[in-house]
Design an enzyme around this catalytic site. Structure first.
Site, mmCIF file in Angstrom:
data_model
loop_
_atom_site.group_PDB
_atom_site.id
_atom_site.type_symbol
_atom_site.label_atom_id
_atom_site.label_comp_id
_atom_site.label_asym_id
_atom_site.label_seq_id
_atom_site.Cartn_x
_atom_site.Cartn_y
_atom_site.Cartn_z
ATOM 1 N N ASN A 40 -6.913 11.207 35.632
ATOM 2 C CA ASN A 40 -7.799 10.735 34.909
ATOM 3 C C ASN A 40 -9.073 10.744 34.939
ATOM 4 O O ASN A 40 -10.599 11.199 34.684
ATOM 5 C CB ASN A 40 -8.052 9.153 34.417
ATOM 6 C CG ASN A 40 -6.600 9.178 33.704
ATOM 7 O OD1 ASN A 40 -6.112 10.142 33.021
ATOM 8 N ND2 ASN A 40 -5.566 8.035 33.795
ATOM 9 N N GLU A 60 1.245 4.627 34.388
ATOM 10 C CA GLU A 60 1.874 6.112 34.677
ATOM 11 C C GLU A 60 3.254 6.378 35.113
ATOM 12 O O GLU A 60 3.771 6.903 35.627
ATOM 13 C CB GLU A 60 0.934 7.161 35.282
ATOM 14 C CG GLU A 60 0.428 6.862 37.268
ATOM 15 C CD GLU A 60 -0.651 4.934 37.422
ATOM 16 O OE1 GLU A 60 -0.610 4.910 37.971
ATOM 17 O OE2 GLU A 60 -0.877 4.874 36.031
ATOM 18 N N ASP A 81 -3.610 11.973 29.185
ATOM 19 C CA ASP A 81 -3.026 11.759 28.024
ATOM 20 C C ASP A 81 -2.024 13.034 27.797
ATOM 21 O O ASP A 81 -0.494 12.748 27.471
ATOM 22 C CB ASP A 81 -3.271 10.928 26.857
ATOM 23 C CG ASP A 81 -4.057 9.890 26.341
ATOM 24 O OD1 ASP A 81 -3.871 9.353 27.671
ATOM 25 O OD2 ASP A 81 -4.909 10.001 25.358
ATOM 26 N N ASP A 108 6.713 6.986 39.540
ATOM 27 C CA ASP A 108 5.365 6.870 38.792
ATOM 28 C C ASP A 108 4.855 8.381 39.561
ATOM 29 O O ASP A 108 5.222 8.880 40.710
ATOM 30 C CB ASP A 108 4.598 6.200 40.336
ATOM 31 C CG ASP A 108 3.312 5.347 40.468
ATOM 32 O OD1 ASP A 108 3.088 4.392 39.729
ATOM 33 O OD2 ASP A 108 2.448 6.345 41.537
ATOM 34 N N ILE A 109 3.674 8.430 38.684
ATOM 35 C CA ILE A 109 2.891 9.722 38.635
ATOM 36 C C ILE A 109 2.290 9.596 39.792
ATOM 37 O O ILE A 109 0.802 8.553 39.571
ATOM 38 C CB ILE A 109 1.853 10.270 37.252
ATOM 39 C CG1 ILE A 109 3.029 10.217 36.466
ATOM 40 C CG2 ILE A 109 1.493 11.192 37.598
ATOM 41 C CD1 ILE A 109 2.869 10.615 34.734
#
Length: 307
Positions: free
Chosen positions: A185, A221, A194, A177-178
């Site tokens: 964002n 993500e 993106d 997971d980011i």
């Protein structure tokens, strides 16, 4: 390059109990294609599983397992059913051709055959196969990042679980997971988000070194790495490599509570497939470990190797 050009240099498996027939077809096709052969049905299925030919030329009448049974076995296999089959046989009645097509063959050539006809039929089936492979590749690829998508991961997880179950080897998975991607964002905008996903995916792809390993976008993500025949120690090596590659990107993340640049958290698990376990269990354990990594501060991994 045209589809016809792509039909050249295919891998063709010739299955016939008469070596002279194999030699004739090898002479006809050997200059343009990589030709394999089998003298019986059982060996043909073994070669199909290990060598994955692009096309099979199959005799109908053979001792033991005949061509119709071979064709039916190919169509019953999730791994092999996409390989096109052309019957090349002395049988010539319409009923025989119908039976071959009903068994799953794509074409039927009666012996004695015309060389030009064999080449043309082979070229046609290889062209269709290349087109189908290209369409399947598109359907299994994440459009944004260019890595495999979740559907591809799900299909591969099932097939690799079965393969590792047969061979008695472990299957490892890393769920990634980011960290704080929503904040990213919100800070930089969705277009920058993106671009971040693309950069992170490309960095992680550099960590996938073996042909059997897989990187896929799991959703949003989240990404996932599948490592067949890998124990927990080997999976941890890959997890460290993933951390290092993402850190080396040095993508700024000014609003992250964890770091001033983009980081990842991971759940790392290796499991030996067996009757008491399942692919879903592998995913659940990885998801639990990822949650623990995020709850304990992020930018880290948690690992386990359940029995």
């Amino acid at each position: 390059m045209s589809w016809t050009d792509l039909a050249a240099h295919g891998r063709i498996l010739i299955v016939d109990d008469a070596m002279e027939n194999i030699q004739i077809l090898h002479h006809v096709l050997g200059e343009e294609h990589d030709v394999l052969f089998a003298l019986d049905g059982e060996k043909a299925l073994e070669i199909a599983r290990t060598q994955r030919p692009d096309l099979i030329l199959l005799d109908a009448i053979m001792p033991g397992m005949d061509g119709f049974e071979v064709c039916a076995a190919l169509r019953a296999s999730a791994e092999l059913r996409s390989i096109p089959v052309i019957f090349v046989t002395t049988l010539s009645n319409p009923e025989d051709e119908t039976r071959a097509l009903e068994a799953g063959a794509m074409d039927f050539i009666a012996k004695p055959f015309n060389v030009a006809v064999v080449k043309a039929r082979v070229r046609t089936q290889l062209t269709i196969k290349r087109q189908a492979d290209a369409m399947r590749e598109l359907s299994l690829t994440d459009a944004l990042t260019g890595v495999s998508n979740r559907r591809s991961f799900s299909d591969t997880l099932q097939s690799e679980w079965r393969r590792c179950l047969r061979s008695g080897t472990p299957l490892a998975m890393i769920l990634i997971d980011i960290d704080h991607f929503k904040l990213y964002n919100d800070s930089y905008g969705h277009q920058a988000g993106d671009t971040c996903l693309q950069q992170v995916a490309a960095a992680m792809k550099r960590c996938i070194l073996r042909p059997q390993d897989m990187l896929a976008r799991y959703g949003g993500e989240e990404f996932v790495v599948l490592l067949p025949e890998e124990d927990i120690a080997g999976a941890e090596v890959v997890a460290r490599r993933l951390q290092e590659e993402v850190a080396a990107l040095s993508i700024p993340h000014r609003n992250s509570p964890t770091s001033n640049q983009v980081t990842i958290s991971m759940g790392v698990v290796s499991m030996l497939p067996g009757e008491a376990s399942s692919p879903d269990q592998l995913v659940r354990v990885a998801d639990t470990l990822l949650y623990e990594a995020k709850e304990s501060g992020r930018s880290r991994y948690k690992l386990a190797a359940p029995a």
